[in-house]
Motif scaffolding. Sequence first.
Motif, mmCIF file in Angstrom:
data_model
loop_
_atom_site.group_PDB
_atom_site.id
_atom_site.type_symbol
_atom_site.label_atom_id
_atom_site.label_comp_id
_atom_site.label_asym_id
_atom_site.label_seq_id
_atom_site.Cartn_x
_atom_site.Cartn_y
_atom_site.Cartn_z
ATOM 1 N N GLY A 123 36.311 -17.286 54.504
ATOM 2 C CA GLY A 123 35.701 -18.594 54.250
ATOM 3 C C GLY A 123 35.772 -19.531 55.432
ATOM 4 N N ASP A 124 35.869 -18.995 56.626
ATOM 5 C CA ASP A 124 35.960 -19.794 57.847
ATOM 6 C C ASP A 124 34.810 -20.802 57.967
ATOM 7 O OD1 ASP A 124 36.607 -20.243 60.845
ATOM 8 O OD2 ASP A 124 34.518 -19.566 60.837
ATOM 9 N N ILE A 125 35.128 -21.974 58.517
ATOM 10 C CA ILE A 125 34.093 -22.978 58.778
ATOM 11 C C ILE A 125 33.932 -23.267 60.260
ATOM 12 C CG2 ILE A 125 34.341 -24.114 56.543
ATOM 13 C CD1 ILE A 125 35.979 -26.275 58.002
ATOM 14 N N LEU A 126 34.813 -22.719 61.095
ATOM 15 C CA LEU A 126 34.744 -23.021 62.523
ATOM 16 C C LEU A 126 33.444 -22.523 63.139
ATOM 17 C CD1 LEU A 126 38.405 -22.165 63.633
ATOM 18 C CD2 LEU A 126 37.441 -24.408 63.080
ATOM 19 N N ALA A 127 33.055 -21.292 62.798
ATOM 20 C CA ALA A 127 31.824 -20.748 63.363
ATOM 21 C C ALA A 127 30.613 -21.563 62.932
ATOM 22 C CB ALA A 127 31.664 -19.287 62.952
ATOM 23 N N ALA A 128 30.605 -22.005 61.672
ATOM 24 C CA ALA A 128 29.494 -22.816 61.188
ATOM 25 C C ALA A 128 29.419 -24.136 61.960
ATOM 26 C CB ALA A 128 29.651 -23.087 59.695
ATOM 27 N N TYR A 129 30.558 -24.745 62.237
ATOM 28 C CA TYR A 129 30.550 -25.978 63.010
ATOM 29 C C TYR A 129 30.167 -25.714 64.457
ATOM 30 C CZ TYR A 129 32.206 -29.169 59.453
ATOM 31 O OH TYR A 129 32.276 -29.966 58.337
ATOM 32 N N GLY A 130 30.512 -24.520 64.962
ATOM 33 C CA GLY A 130 30.069 -24.163 66.302
ATOM 34 C C GLY A 130 28.558 -24.073 66.385
ATOM 35 N N ARG A 189 33.510 -7.611 56.317
ATOM 36 C CA ARG A 189 33.363 -8.945 56.883
ATOM 37 C C ARG A 189 32.435 -8.983 58.094
ATOM 38 N NH1 ARG A 189 39.440 -11.719 56.436
ATOM 39 N NH2 ARG A 189 39.654 -11.444 54.178
ATOM 40 N N ILE A 190 32.293 -7.879 58.789
ATOM 41 C CA ILE A 190 31.433 -7.868 59.971
ATOM 42 C C ILE A 190 29.988 -8.143 59.596
ATOM 43 C CG2 ILE A 190 30.933 -5.387 59.888
ATOM 44 C CD1 ILE A 190 31.620 -7.414 63.080
ATOM 45 N N SER A 191 29.611 -7.773 58.372
ATOM 46 C CA SER A 191 28.241 -8.030 57.930
ATOM 47 C C SER A 191 28.106 -9.375 57.212
ATOM 48 C CB SER A 191 27.767 -6.911 56.987
ATOM 49 O OG SER A 191 28.627 -6.808 55.854
ATOM 50 N N ALA A 192 29.196 -9.846 56.603
ATOM 51 C CA ALA A 192 29.138 -11.105 55.854
ATOM 52 C C ALA A 192 29.244 -12.327 56.752
ATOM 53 C CB ALA A 192 30.248 -11.133 54.801
ATOM 54 N N GLN A 193 30.035 -12.249 57.811
ATOM 55 C CA GLN A 193 30.315 -13.421 58.618
ATOM 56 C C GLN A 193 29.083 -14.018 59.297
ATOM 57 O OE1 GLN A 193 32.448 -15.526 58.792
ATOM 58 N NE2 GLN A 193 32.048 -16.596 60.714
ATOM 59 N N PRO A 194 28.188 -13.228 59.878
ATOM 60 C CA PRO A 194 27.003 -13.849 60.482
ATOM 61 C C PRO A 194 26.184 -14.663 59.482
ATOM 62 C CG PRO A 194 27.233 -11.591 61.232
ATOM 63 C CD PRO A 194 28.238 -11.782 60.134
ATOM 64 N N PHE A 195 26.104 -14.203 58.244
ATOM 65 C CA PHE A 195 25.368 -14.950 57.224
ATOM 66 C C PHE A 195 26.066 -16.270 56.913
ATOM 67 C CE2 PHE A 195 24.806 -16.079 52.743
ATOM 68 C CZ PHE A 195 23.428 -16.255 52.700
ATOM 69 N N VAL A 196 27.393 -16.207 56.758
ATOM 70 C CA VAL A 196 28.160 -17.428 56.455
ATOM 71 C C VAL A 196 27.990 -18.451 57.575
ATOM 72 C CG1 VAL A 196 30.462 -18.376 56.078
ATOM 73 C CG2 VAL A 196 29.831 -16.197 55.034
ATOM 74 N N ALA A 197 28.180 -18.008 58.824
ATOM 75 C CA ALA A 197 28.085 -18.936 59.949
ATOM 76 C C ALA A 197 26.658 -19.424 60.165
ATOM 77 C CB ALA A 197 28.600 -18.261 61.222
ATOM 78 N N GLY A 198 25.679 -18.564 59.853
ATOM 79 C CA GLY A 198 24.298 -18.916 60.116
ATOM 80 C C GLY A 198 23.669 -19.814 59.080
#
Length: 411
Positions: A123-130, A189-198
């Motif tokens: 549930g990271d938010i750092l990448a989204a803020y980046g 997570r490698i497939s989920a994280q780009p969607f979350v951040a994007g």
Amino acid sequence: MSTRGGPTGLGERALGPDLARGFMLLFIALANSHYFVTGGRYFAGFPADGSAADRAVGMLISTFVDGRAFPMFGVLFGYGVAQIVRRQREAGREWWPIRKLLWRRSLVLVVLGFLHAMLLYIGDILAAYGVLLFLGVWALRWKDRWLFIVAGLVLVLIALPSDDLLDSFTEGPDPTMLPAGIGAQLADRISAQPFVAGVAWIGFVTPFLIGLWAGRRRILERPAEHLALLRTTALLGLTIAIAGALPVSLVVGGVLAMPSGHTLSIIGPLHAAAGVFGGFGYAALIVLIAHRLSGKQPHGKGGDRQGITLAIAAVGQRSLTCYLAQSVVWTVVFTPYLLDLSDTLTTTTTALLAVATWLATVLLADRMRRVNYRGPFELLIRRITYLKTATQSGPAQSTAATRSRSSGSRE
């Protein structure tokens, strides 16, 4: 003192924004922890089959914290970006070097966020803020009215009825949050994280833009000049946030029955949109408290109360380190191949764990404050952000440096 155009020195920082960031980390801990609890039925991230105490705690968190902590983060994030821009402009730098500086900062956030999501908390938010910062640099020169127009349009879009929230409101923890093994964790997570951040950054656009506007006027740093605005924002913002949360939080608390899908498609977005006002309200309220404390207790005096205030502000000064420290706790406590306490802890006990975790970071940050240590991840992001600051001096900085050398003074 900070280098001209570089990061603000710890001794130069205003109390209000740092105190707000410190309390924000408590809200984020409470907002994140309950998503790990397992149960038979779920609603809005809470098990719906818990005890009466669990339902009461869930209702409080849903009303005052969920969807309110991260907008507050967005406001403070935008405010901090405005501070960076102001220091760079005062140092004589042009807009293009400033954009490149902020893009370096956004890259650090994206990389840190990716590693954080892969190794600790999905549930990271750092990448989204980046991502938001990478795109948001183009808003730095917008006129105030455009900041408000775009912020308002995005808020309206968030508030529109949507069926996309149905699954997230009625399903339990995502499998990527509780991986059976390290291999499955990395693969999922490698497939989920780009969607979350994007995608997640879209929900932070409104508070980010309002934070930019507030930062231009130094509203949180100079509260004495904006008391009427801060008081109005605190009152209206928190009133709207609480009222908008009640349709969801009363279901979480078991006061109302589970709504139909059509009703949920309305109250879910309402909960999220009202939470944006809560972020504004909390930031304003905490800055008002800081202003009152600063007026009653001069710096360095005031005994235990002043010490507690400075300790919480120290968390705000090291918010990145403290945020990541929370995720270490969630990983150790809840991951199935570690302590695996998702079936053992309840909504109430995870809330207590969240508070205890935040208190531990207060002690850690205060220790860093006492030895004048900024924090490992704060140092990392500043070193990369200001990597070329010393060599990319604008005309005003070069002139100031020449005068400084000729007079034998030190900045």
